[in-house]
Scaffold this motif. Structure first.
Motif, PDB file in Angstrom:
ATOM      1  N   GLU A 115       0.866  -1.115   0.038  1.00 34.12           N
ATOM      2  CA  GLU A 115       0.125   0.129  -0.115  1.00 34.12           C
ATOM      3  C   GLU A 115       0.822   1.223  -0.093  1.00 34.12           C
ATOM      4  N   LEU A 116       1.975   1.185   0.668  1.00 37.85           N
ATOM      5  CA  LEU A 116       2.857   2.479   0.747  1.00 37.85           C
ATOM      6  C   LEU A 116       3.708   2.593  -0.568  1.00 37.85           C
ATOM      7  N   ILE A 117       3.996   1.565  -1.298  1.00 35.26           N
ATOM      8  CA  ILE A 117       4.449   1.676  -2.662  1.00 35.26           C
ATOM      9  C   ILE A 117       3.570   2.407  -3.583  1.00 35.26           C
ATOM     10  N   LEU A 118       2.183   1.864  -3.580  1.00 35.31           N
ATOM     11  CA  LEU A 118       1.019   2.552  -4.259  1.00 35.31           C
ATOM     12  C   LEU A 118       0.926   3.842  -4.023  1.00 35.31           C
ATOM     13  N   SER A 119       0.861   4.097  -2.768  1.00 36.52           N
ATOM     14  CA  SER A 119       0.575   5.375  -2.406  1.00 36.52           C
ATOM     15  C   SER A 119       1.654   6.431  -2.948  1.00 36.52           C
ATOM     16  N   ARG A 120       2.938   5.762  -2.907  1.00 34.28           N
ATOM     17  CA  ARG A 120       4.186   6.693  -3.641  1.00 34.28           C
ATOM     18  C   ARG A 120       3.963   6.876  -4.944  1.00 34.28           C
ATOM     19  N   VAL A 121       3.752   5.868  -5.681  1.00 31.90           N
ATOM     20  CA  VAL A 121       3.442   6.054  -7.192  1.00 31.90           C
ATOM     21  C   VAL A 121       2.400   6.810  -7.467  1.00 31.90           C
TER      22      VAL A 121
END
Length: 603
Positions: free
Chosen positions: A178-184
């Motif tokens: 979820e954090l990776i998706l948030s950053r993208v």
């Protein structure tokens, strides 16, 4: 762009200075949320335990009532602290808006004309701190929520980990995704935001310009309604396309995060189910773990949303910091106090090989200016429009800084001292000066402690004494109708006379008048110069004008064209030796014979 950690330190410092009690909010918020998690998890398992142990309805009811009352009290406390924190956070945001205005009013004037500065200022207000949905408004609440959700999730994960180490593993992996998706999606939002901001400014221009009275005349006279609507439609179409992409990307991000969240919930519940099947959990224990897993899953989603909001808010705070941090040295608190100079004697000025180029301009506005003005001398700087006359005065006053060369005032280079406009050595009347929404006396003295005698004397010198005396409230009459419905509205000529009275009131050693008679007819112009000449004895006077009437009343004329001094001398000398000056004079003389032109120009 600054990191979240950097922005957190920056925000905390502003909170420490302006709303110090707000610093305890994340702690209170975290404690309240953690207690709520535990109570909400205990209630269902406690009911199951009461049923298993056949506890009487009375005792069960009393226990449930007490727990529900405690939960209700916690919700009430949470609501109160959130409301309180909103107002405290607003104090911080509004103080930053005040800092914004302080900086804008204090920066060197040439910054105000710089397109980059303008864009930074607009973006800082739009995204940084200009409203309830700006970066500063959302950053600290998002930080407090993220901290509270993180603490509750960590406690819940620790409790669940006692049943299976796979549960914390599932939580860590899914949160990481979820954090990776948030950053993208945050990075993608930033790209859209930059383009969207440019279109929003264009949109605002078309929306606001349609309601401007002066432009409304041109729109109707030249029948430009169709052109206007076409341009506005193109900007709106581009803006809508970008906003659609922004919404679709947000929807896609929410969908992907939702899928990951659903997978996490199903995985945790399945692991608890396996433990219950093996008999390692009682019904009451299973209910407790199931409840805390359910609540933790919900909080994990909210934690993910808070982190996304924190990233977005941090990006917007960084936009605000570009302006606030970049120009923080230009504030009232940092500014030098007004420097007193010897006001009894006239002061001389010298330009030594001065050059000036406007930001983002390829050519020089002034080139190799060499000019000495003797103490007490009256000179007229004249020339065609765009020749550099007003730019020269901006440099003299320190509102602009020379690109090369130096300016010396009273023997001191201005680059090594206080800017001239921050001294008592100058009184200035600009062509486009504005009247303030205050009394006549304040508009002349620009001070609440005005000398009535000196105000009247200045008004008398410019021929406005009788006009003001005839007003019902005299010097206390309100100017303009911005704050007073019965405010005084002056004609163009009267306004310029009042502005000239402002310059005369200060009676500084150097007096600068930029196009002081542009709104006057030929006779009024002549009378004005004669009155001023007698009023400005023993003062160094500099007239800026594209009209040559001022040259009859000065000691020397400086003819400026295309940023260069072509020639200096008396009116008669320039008529004989400067063809450009003579041609300009004869053209204006012919126009005066036909009728006084009613125009305003900029130097």
């Amino acid at each position: 762009m600054n990191s979240i950690f950097s922005n957190t330190k920056w925000i905390y410092e502003r909170i420490r200075q302006r709303a110090p009690k707000l610093r305890i909010w994340p702690v209170l918020n975290s404690i309240q949320l953690l207690v709520l998690v535990l109570l909400q998890s205990i209630i269902p398992s406690l009911v199951v335990w009461f049923l298993q142990n056949r506890i009487t309805p009375v005792i069960t009811g009393l226990c449930m009532t007490a727990i529900c009352a405690l939960v209700g009290a916690l919700y009430w406390a949470q609501s109160v602290t959130q409301t309180w924190s909103y107002w405290e956070n607003s104090v911080v945001r509004l103080s930053l808006m005040a800092d914004d205005g302080d900086i804008f009013l204090s920066v060197p004037y040439q910054f105000v004309l710089d397109p980059d500065f303008k864009q930074q200022h607009l973006a800082a207000g739009e995204y940084g701190y200009g409203g309830d949905f700006s970066g500063v408004a959302l950053f600290f609440p998002a930080l407090a929520d993220a901290s509270a959700f993180l603490l509750s999730v960590l406690v819940a994960t620790t409790i669940l980990g006692q049943q299976s180490l796979l549960i914390p593993t599932v939580i860590v992996i899914t949160v990481g995704i979820e954090l990776i998706l948030s950053r993208v999606f945050t990075d993608y939002r930033e790209k859209i935001k930059a383009n969207l901001f440019k279109l929003e400014n264009q949109h605002k221009y078309f929306e606001t310009s349609a309601y401007e009275i002066d432009l409304g005349q041109e729109l109707r006279t030249y029948q430009l309604q169709a052109w206007y609507m076409e341009k506005l439609g193109l900007v709106q179409a581009k803006e809508l396309r970008l906003r659609r992409r922004q919404r679709y990307s947000e929807a896609l991000g929410d969908t992907l995060v939702g899928i990951v969240s659903a997978g996490r919930v199903c995985g945790i519940f399945y692991l608890l189910f396996l433990n219950f099947r093996t008999g390692s959990l009682t019904p009451a224990e299973f209910t407790f773990y199931f409840s805390i897993a359910n609540i933790a899953s919900g909080y994990l989603e909210q934690l993910s949303q808070s982190i996304t909001q924190l990233r977005n808010a941090s990006s917007d705070v960084s936009t605000g910091r570009v302006y606030l941090d970049g120009y923080s040295r230009y504030t009232t608190a940092q500014a030098e106090s007004v420097k007193k100079v010897n006001e009894t004697n006239a002061i001389g000025v010298r330009f030594d090989h001065v050059y000036f180029t406007y930001p983002h301009s390829s050519g020089s506005a002034l080139q190799d200016i060499n000019l000495t003005i003797q103490p007490g001398e009256k000179i007229a700087i004249v020339g065609p429009n765009g020749g550099g006359k007003s730019t020269l005065i901006m440099l003299l006053l320190g509102l602009f800084q020379p690109t090369a060369g130096q300016i010396v005032i009273d023997g001191q280079p201005i680059a090594s001292g206080v800017p001239a406009y921050k001294t008592t050595g100058f009184s200035v009347s600009f062509q486009n000066d504005q009247l303030f929404a205050d009394t006549v006396a304040y508009n002349v003295a620009v001070s609440d402690s005005a000398s009535v005698v000196l105000v009247k004397k200045a008004l008398e010198k410019v021929g406005l004494a009788d006009v003001v005396q005839g007003l019902p409230q005299g010097l206390d009459s309100q100017m303009t109708r911005y704050l007073a419905s019965d405010g005084l509205e002056l004609s163009g000529g009267q306004t310029q006379s009042l502005l000239l009275a402002r310059a005369l009131y200060r009676d500084a050693p150097i007096q600068v008048l930029d196009e002081p008679t542009a709104a006057l007819d030929a006779l009024a112009e002549k009378n004005m110069y004669e009155r001023y000449a007698s009023a400005a004895e023993n003062r160094t006077s500099i007239f800026i004008s594209h009209r040559l009437a001022s040259t009859q009343f000065v000691d020397r004329v400086v003819f400026l064209e295309n940023g260069k001094i072509l020639q200096t001398g008396s009116h008669d000398q320039l008529m004989a030796s400067c063809p450009e000056y003579a041609s300009m004079y004869h053209q204006q003389e012919a126009m005066y014979r036909e009728g006084e032109p009613n125009e305003k120009s900029e130097g």
